[in-house]
Design an enzyme around this catalytic site. Structure first.
Site, PDB file in Angstrom:
ATOM      1  N   ARG A  11      39.976 -24.810  60.491  1.00 16.55           N
ATOM      2  CA  ARG A  11      38.653 -24.755  61.115  1.00 16.55           C
ATOM      3  C   ARG A  11      37.893 -23.453  60.866  1.00 16.55           C
ATOM      4  O   ARG A  11      36.668 -23.445  60.828  1.00 16.55           O
ATOM      5  CB  ARG A  11      38.755 -25.020  62.622  1.00 16.55           C
ATOM      6  CG  ARG A  11      39.164 -26.443  62.958  1.00 16.55           C
ATOM      7  CD  ARG A  11      39.026 -26.746  64.445  1.00 16.55           C
ATOM      8  NE  ARG A  11      37.625 -26.896  64.825  1.00 16.55           N
ATOM      9  CZ  ARG A  11      36.917 -25.979  65.458  1.00 16.55           C
ATOM     10  NH1 ARG A  11      37.455 -24.814  65.781  1.00 16.55           N
ATOM     11  NH2 ARG A  11      35.661 -26.201  65.765  1.00 16.55           N
ATOM     12  N   CYS A  54      46.860 -19.588  48.610  1.00 15.42           N
ATOM     13  CA  CYS A  54      46.229 -18.942  47.464  1.00 15.42           C
ATOM     14  C   CYS A  54      44.733 -19.235  47.417  1.00 15.42           C
ATOM     15  O   CYS A  54      44.232 -19.889  46.490  1.00 15.42           O
ATOM     16  CB  CYS A  54      46.917 -19.401  46.179  1.00 15.42           C
ATOM     17  SG  CYS A  54      46.533 -18.348  44.768  1.00 15.42           S
TER      18      CYS A  54
END
Length: 423
Positions: free
Chosen positions: A321, A351
């Protein structure tokens, strides 16, 4: 939620968070079962005081769990589901299928058939072409199904654009303004295998006051009167806000529901219109503040005169979120109680540069590798939106009450990740 420090250690409902994390590992979702039940009861009490016929359906997209659904059944809550997966999970619980309604802006034929055969209470129809498909499938099964129509009232909630749903330009519902809603009702009334029961609207999420809902009820009742349409059910959706940070406003359940129900009663009196059953679909407001996530600190990276990045062992795979909505959260250090005197950024281990949990948040300057951090108010749209990006494992989920601690969802294993691979 009862989060407090006891003997310099953070606890939830009197249980030591560090001890729970040591038993079940991190990242870890912990839910306050007492708070979940209390939120259900607050909605029930508020609606009972209105004197109206009502129903409450937990919006399962906020967090889906068989054990949570069992709690919903024990607290006299129905369910709102939006996929065959959510319906299947519900059917594995104690929930009676006759208290489930099926949402979705693009229901597949398979989902429609599954829902009918399961005996759901009703469909929430979201498009005109869906009416003929449901009618056809119901006819082949030789059964009549109940349905309500999702209408688009053209009311915009003051919230993030991705979670607004009631404005004219939305993938959800049929527009009142452009005549699609009344067209949909007439189509339903002429579908021999569908029993038209009422209308549904939902104007958005993280709504912190009742003004928008009140205005929508006024608009919808007047529209129904003008179109000479009778309904049994008025479903006003959910979207009630929770407190993520101290700056957020928590929806005032008791006052808000009283304002909404009094408006419905007064509008019906005004037009001499028969009072419908009122239906609500709270999700976030049931489980959002009841949940926390526990992470272990890894790398701490100081960039002189720029920033301090504290990396944790989860990230956007279990906390999307912040990246998705720029949502803000509050954090606590678990394993000691110290003054939060340093501004830091909490980074996930995935990543992606955007894999950030919290920016410019305050934590004790002593935080280092091996410490445990809690992110508050992660009970809604965290586990349910989690993924295996970077082949991350989905966390364990634990329910805590005053009396006990119980694991309700086990942590994924590496074997789970490749169970469906064809080798």
């Amino acid at each position: 939620m009862t989060l407090k420090y006891i003997n310099n250690q953070l606890s939830i409902n009197g249980h030591d968070v560090k001890t729970i994390a040591e038993q079940y590992g991190t990242p870890l979702f912990i839910y306050d079962e007492n708070m979940i039940r209390e939120q259900c009861r607050r909605f029930h009490n508020a609606l009972q005081h209105s004197g109206l016929k009502y129903s409450i359906s937990y919006a399962s997209k906020a967090f889906t769990s068989i054990q949570l659904f069992n709690i919903m059944q024990e607290e006299n809550m129905g369910l709102d589901v939006v996929s065959e997966g959510e319906l299947y999970a519900a059917l594995q619980s104690k929930i009676d299928a006759s208290t489930i309604h099926f949402h979705g802006n693009n229901k597949t034929d398979r989902e429609i058939e599954f829902a009918i055969l399961s005996g759901v209470e009703y469909f929430v129809i979201d498009s005109i072409e869906e009416i003929s498909r449901i009618n056809t499938i119901a006819s082949t099964l030789n059964t009549v199904v109940n349905a309500i129509l999702r209408i688009n009232p053209g009311v915009e909630a003051h919230t993030h654009e991705f979670i607004q749903t009631g404005q004219e330009d939305s993938k959800f519902g049929l527009s009142i303004k452009h005549g699609l809603a009344i067209q949909g009702i007439h189509a339903l009334q002429n579908a021999p295998f569908i029993n038209f029961r009422g209308v549904h609207f939902h104007i958005g999420s993280q709504i912190f006051e009742s003004t928008g809902t009140i205005r929508t009820i006024e608009l919808v009742i007047e529209w129904l009167v003008n179109e000479n349409i009778s309904i049994d059910i008025l479903n006003i959706g959910g979207g009630f806000s929770i407190r993520y940070t101290e700056d957020d406003l928590q929806y005032p359940i008791e006052d808000g529901i009283r304002n909404i129900t009094e408006t419905l009663k007064s509008e019906c009196r005004k037009f001499n219109y028969a009072l419908p059953e009122i239906s609500l679909e709270p999700g976030r407001s049931i489980v959002g503040e009841a949940g926390i996530t526990v992470y272990e600190v890894g790398t701490v990276k100081e960039i002189p005169h720029t920033n301090c990045y504290i990396s944790i062992d989860g990230g956007m795979s279990d906390h999307i979120r912040t990246a998705l909505y720029n949502a803000k959260y509050e954090l606590l250090l678990v394993n000691r109680n110290e003054k939060s005197d340093k501004t830091v950024t909490i980074a996930g281990k995935l990543c992606e540069s955007g894999d950030i949990i919290a920016r410019n948040t305050k934590l004790p300057s002593s935080v280092s590798r091996g410490d445990l951090l809690v992110v508050k108010s992660t009970g809604a749209y965290h586990y349910s939106m989690s993924s295996n990006y970077n082949q991350m494992l989905k966390p364990s989920v634990v329910f805590v009450s005053n009396e006990n601690i119980r694991e309700v969802i086990k942590r994924q294993t590496l074997e789970h990740l490749f169970a469906n691979e064809v080798i």
